[in-house]
Enzyme design. Structure first.
Site, PDB file in Angstrom:
ATOM      1  N   HIS A  20     -60.414 -38.456 -17.318  1.00 17.77           N
ATOM      2  CA  HIS A  20     -60.189 -38.963 -15.961  1.00 17.77           C
ATOM      3  C   HIS A  20     -59.493 -37.849 -15.206  1.00 17.77           C
ATOM      4  CE1 HIS A  20     -59.593 -41.400 -12.522  1.00 17.77           C
ATOM      5  NE2 HIS A  20     -58.281 -41.344 -12.598  1.00 17.77           N
TER       6      HIS A  20
ATOM      7  N   ASP B 189     -60.350 -46.173 -11.969  1.00 19.14           N
ATOM      8  CA  ASP B 189     -58.945 -46.228 -11.560  1.00 19.14           C
ATOM      9  C   ASP B 189     -58.748 -46.582 -10.091  1.00 19.14           C
ATOM     10  OD1 ASP B 189     -56.247 -46.099 -12.218  1.00 19.14           O
ATOM     11  OD2 ASP B 189     -56.059 -43.991 -11.666  1.00 19.14           O
TER      12      ASP B 189
END
Length: 875
Positions: free
Chosen positions: A13, A125
């Site tokens: 990420h 996210d």
């Protein structure tokens, strides 16, 4: 049930920036990519790696390692390096629909230079999910979505797999990551530590799974590839022999889910609950200056630049795709969830604002260049070179009060339309300017005669999606109107507005006979939160401007009048001062309330200067409409939400991660209504509001929040650990001067019958003007194209569908027009009149590629609720 299949997916990420800068992350990226490429190329047992669903990572990497493009291409083509579909990991609640659409458009186009993109709407996210994402995903052929934040059983299921529908019926299969995207990060080789972690996670994941397949994403923020993953997997098989462990793609999970599709619950709406994971709903008012800058450049590109360039292309000029793509990518770098959320360091926020400034400079210069190309090449008609072009970028004609500036080398001038009829005008201001500011060549040859710059006001009726031109004749007296006399009020055919001694407004809607009283009272309270969340101090002291005395003056002009309201609002300087009830600071506020002669809008410009810390300022707009719900626009449609959240009564006892405060996002408008009448609030970049008051009849529009920490622990409305890290961010205290713009719009019927969405777009789509004079520092040769003095590209009535975009097709000599149905419940039929002979009219998908059957020109057919359609127009 006992889950037997555990899928580990190696991934990263990648926050391009956060509490660290883009350049800090780029250095880590270069390091990590070397390991990833080497492992994928040299270890046949290591099957793939997911690059966080965003191609901006590759763009950052290739900027310093261009020689590795062939390696990346080979790995993508082999299916080992998984890229896309996004350009950046976008926010979905604060940025507009076209921004999300273009993020996928450019991301997937970038992917195809190397191979196929990942066909998943992957947002691990982002803070909350827009209800319109299934519609957008389907527009790019995506049938699957994966996300983390915002979901709870209140939406209709306690399972992690479900079908998710937008209002128009667009549907994706969704997989929620209930414990986030990082539960498989840094899996330890120590058996006890590994068991301790997964003994907590596996039962939770299994209880929520319908398929018996659970995800253990092996990655984290900026995390390097875990080199010992096979050792870890052997240990997992030994610890948990009743389960299988395998490296799997996300696509493998969706194959399992699709196989049991009839068993999946069908969910609709947005995911904005902070019960099990934080959604940071009030992040939409953090660093409001950045939120405003984002909205301004979105509106400038979508509402002005692209339609203008489409008009110019139809008139024979070039359409500059490369320049426009560069602007989009500059702002989409800012649309990553942390960046546009503004939960970053002060240094990163400076970089974010710099990108917006750069994109705005690019857009404004291309607008001015394109306006000039059109007006410079007008057909000869025997008139002098001085012209004033007036451009309307709405699909319907508009009558507007226009305030603009003319430069003339004369002490007088006249205005006439293209038929030679005189056009009256009013001079709002005048000044002498140096000729070198117009064209340095003038003074180079010794001509120092000054130019005059006139701020003028006029009223004009403009054709749909087009322009008219006025002739400017220097040294000839025109029809110059004087300033009218007026009373101490603002009045037109729609409203009478008076200002109370405390600076609030009393408004009479002359069409509906509704009265709105004490409008624009200021409300100030503490903010003991951080960049992620508003949270009041435990010892709150709420202040309002209702008891203050304001200074009021009026400016009456021929086509508009303005009330100027000035007041100073005392308030505490710090949280400590507020707790002690000390008023030792103040906010000077100036409010300009403008009512134009033919306008249904009451336009407000509010300027202030902030010297205090840790507080929130809102403006209150009471209405007569006590309501249980409020409607606001979102991407390609509207959404109706409750004004109260019943979970607020028991959220702490139920263990919510953050309080479900009924503070909501909007794009451009929100409305309270009773079915017969209503009041809409139009905003320019202010994208957060709440409905307050005992009767829930008052808009509370957030102007700004001032906080000084990136992340703070144990907030009143968000218990527990800090979000992010506890880093000082003094710039987020929003010190200094600020300017806010919004408008009020009273209407009859409901917001669909009154075309409120269309009027909101008009508010955010100003008439643009171009003043052609015989001098310019930047010389251009005339082209062979001869443009008409009046032009309209296309038009439709104001009701019905709403224009979303007008642009040139990416890979075709055609225009793309995109419109949508703003209604959540009603279908509609609509058509568009194109003022030219067409050789093709086809409906296309959002990616401009998949084409339905050819339709008759201008017919757009039926729109389902909140459905957008895109059409390719060939001439």
């Amino acid at each position: 049930m006992t889950v037997s299949r555990v899928h580990l997916t190696p991934h990263m990420h990648w926050d391009r920036e956060w509490y660290f800068t883009t350049e800090a992350s780029r250095i880590l990226l270069v390091n990590n990519m070397a390991e990833i490429l080497d492992r994928l190329e040299n270890d046949p047992d290591y099957p793939f790696y997911v690059m966080d669903g965003q191609t901006a990572i590759l763009e950052d990497y290739f900027a310093v390692c261009p020689n590795n493009r062939p390696r990346v291409k080979a790995l993508v083509e082999a299916g080992k390096l998984i890229i896309g579909p996004w350009y950046t990991q976008t926010d979905t609640m604060v940025v507009c629909g076209e921004s999300i659409l273009r993020n996928l458009l450019y991301g997937m186009r970038d992917c195809r230079e190397f191979g196929e993109p990942m066909k998943i709407g992957y947002l691990p996210d982002s803070f909350s999910m827009s209800s319109q994402l299934p519609h957008i995903f389907n527009g790019f052929g995506l049938q699957h979505a994966m996300f983390w934040r915002g979901c709870s059983e209140r939406h209709g299921t306690d399972k992690t797999e479900f079908r998710w529908q937008s209002n128009d019926g667009s549907e994706v299969t969704a997989q929620v990551l209930p414990l986030g995207y990082a539960i498989g990060k840094y899996l330890p080789e120590d058996e006890d530590a590994l068991r301790e972690r997964l003994d907590k996670y596996l039962p939770v994941l299994e209880a929520a799974s319908l398929t018996g397949d659970i995800l253990l994403p092996n990655g984290h923020d900026q995390m390097p590839l875990q080199q010992n993953i096979f050792t870890i997997m052997e240990m997992l098989r030994r610890i948990y022999p009743q389960r299988s462990f395998q490296l799997s793609r996300f696509e493998d999970i969706f194959q399992r889910i699709d196989a049991i599709r009839p068993q999946l619950a069908l969910l609709r709406g947005e995911f904005n609950d902070g019960k099990y994971m934080r959604v940071h709903r009030t992040i939409s008012s953090t660093r409001m200056d950045i939120k405003q800058a984002n909205a301004a450049i979105e509106n400038k590109i979508v509402n002005v630049l692209e339609p203008l360039c489409s008009i110019a292309w139809r008139l024979g000029f070039d359409y500059h795709h490369g320049l426009i793509e560069k602007m989009w990518k500059e702002i989409m770098k800012n649309h990553a969830h942390d960046s546009i959320g503004c939960c970053c360091s002060d240094k990163v926020h400076q970089e974010i604002m710099s990108r917006f400034i750069l994109a705005d400079d690019m857009a404004e210069n291309l607008i001015q260049f394109t306006l000039r190309k059109i007006i410079d090449n007008l057909q000869p008609d025997g008139h002098t070179a001085d012209r004033l072009g007036l451009f309307n970028f709405s699909l319907h004609p508009r009558q507007e009060t226009i305030n603009t500036t003319l430069r003339v080398r004369a002490s007088s001038f006249s205005l006439t339309d293209d038929q030679g009829h005189p056009v009256p005008y009013f001079i709002r201001g005048t000044r002498e300017i140096d000729p070198g500011l117009v064209d340095r060549q003038i003074v180079h040859y010794g001509n120092y005669d000054p130019f005059m710059e006139y701020d003028i006001q006029l009223c004009a009726t403009l054709p749909a999606m087009g322009y008219v031109t006025l002739n400017v004749t220097p040294h000839q007296p025109g029809i110059l109107l004087p300033a009218p006399k007026g009373e101490d009020a603002l009045e037109n055919d729609y409203y009478r507005v008076t200002v109370n001694p405390n600076g609030t407004l009393d408004i009479l809607d002359k069409q509906t006979f509704r009265r709105y009283q004490q409008v624009l009272e200021l409300e100030n309270g503490s903010d003991d939160g951080d960049e992620y969340d508003y949270s009041p101090a435990r010892d709150e002291w709420r202040l309002t401007s209702g008891a203050l005395k304001a200074d009021v003056s009026y400016q009456h002009q021929p086509w508009q009048s303005t009330a100027v309201i000035a007041l100073k609002m005392p308030l505490p300087r710090t949280l400590e001062d507020r707790a002690m009830r000390i008023l030792n600071s103040e906010i000077p506020v100036t409010v300009n309330v403008t009512l134009s002669k033919n306008s249904r809008r009451i336009e407000i410009e509010l300027a202030l200067e902030n010297h205090a810390e840790d507080h929130r300022l809102r403006v209150l707009i009471p209405t007569p409409f006590a309501s249980k719900t409020v409607v606001a626009d979102n991407q390609f449609g509207c959404i109706t939400r409750p004004v109260d959240d019943t979970a607020m009564k028991n959220w702490e006892a139920e263990g919510w991660k953050e309080a479900p405060v009924p503070v909501w996002q909007l794009m451009n408008f929100a409305a309270l209504q009773d079915g017969h009448q209503g009041l809409a609030l139009f905003t320019e970049g202010l994208r957060e509001f709440e409905v307050v008051g005992e009767k829930r009849d008052t808009f509370a529009l957030t102007l700004f929040r001032a906080v000084g920490v990136l992340g703070k622990e144990n907030l009143l409305l968000r218990p527990g650990r800090p979000s992010g890290i506890k880093m000082p961010t003094p710039d987020s205290q929003m010190p200094g001067k600020q300017l806010y713009r919004f408008a009020l719009f009273g209407f009859s019927g409901d917001h669909i019958q009154a075309s409120v969405m269309q009027h909101a777009r008009d508010y955010l789509t100003p008439v643009r003007t171009y003043n052609k004079i015989p001098y310019d520092a930047m010389k251009l040769n005339l082209t062979d194209n001869k443009t008409p003095s009046r032009f309209s590209l296309m038009q439709k009535c104001i009701s019905g569908s709403v224009l979303s975009a007008l642009k040139k097709a990416e890979d075709d000599e055609a225009l793309i027009v995109r419109v949508y149905n703003p209604s959540e419940t009603q279908s509609l039929q609509d058509s568009l009149q194109v003022n030219a002979t067409l050789s093709g009219w086809q409906e296309v998908s959002m990616d401009e590629t998949r084409v339905n059957t050819e339709n008759s020109g201008g017919q757009m057919g039926e729109f389902k609720p909140c459905q957008s359609k895109s059409f390719r127009i060939r001439f």
